[in-house]
Design a protein around this motif. Sequence first.
Motif: not given
Length: 153
Positions: A3-17, A79-92
């Motif tokens: 959780l702290l890694g998220f806070q420090k490294n990617v928190n500002d890049k992710i809109s929701d968890f 344990k499953s981590y799903l990443f869904n960026p705003d970009k429409k391309d499924d490859r992202n």
Amino acid sequence: MHLLGFQKNVNDKISDFRLVLGDIVNVDSIDNRPLDLLNENISIKASLKLSNLSKEAVNFLKQDKVVAKTLEPNFCHAKSYLFNPDKKDDRNKYFISGSSNLTEAGIGLKQTNNIELNIAETGNNNQYKELVVWFDALWVRPQAHKEKNLGCS
């Protein structure tokens, strides 16, 4: 990363968890059990650091963009981590699924005796789509609670 890694490294890049966690509160534990530094494998310095890290983790979880649920009475060990960026391309989009926790040891940044197995794939894969359906089904289950009642007065 935890959780702290998220806070420090990617928190500002992710809109929701959205997190579905195993039951992280043990109701059967002894209330206000003091840390026994003589019999436990932790130093005073480490216990003070743990206290500060705990506060940072709580601050991460209190953000409006973070919603965490726990399954009761079930235990979610998957344990499953799903990443869904705003970009429409499924490859992202991509997922990581497997046995390891999202910790330094779990992702190979720290030495551990555990043997872990994970797979990763992009979002243009059927497995990604199936994991999204699985997660969404867990999310709406009546047993998925946003608040934990400890039964304490």
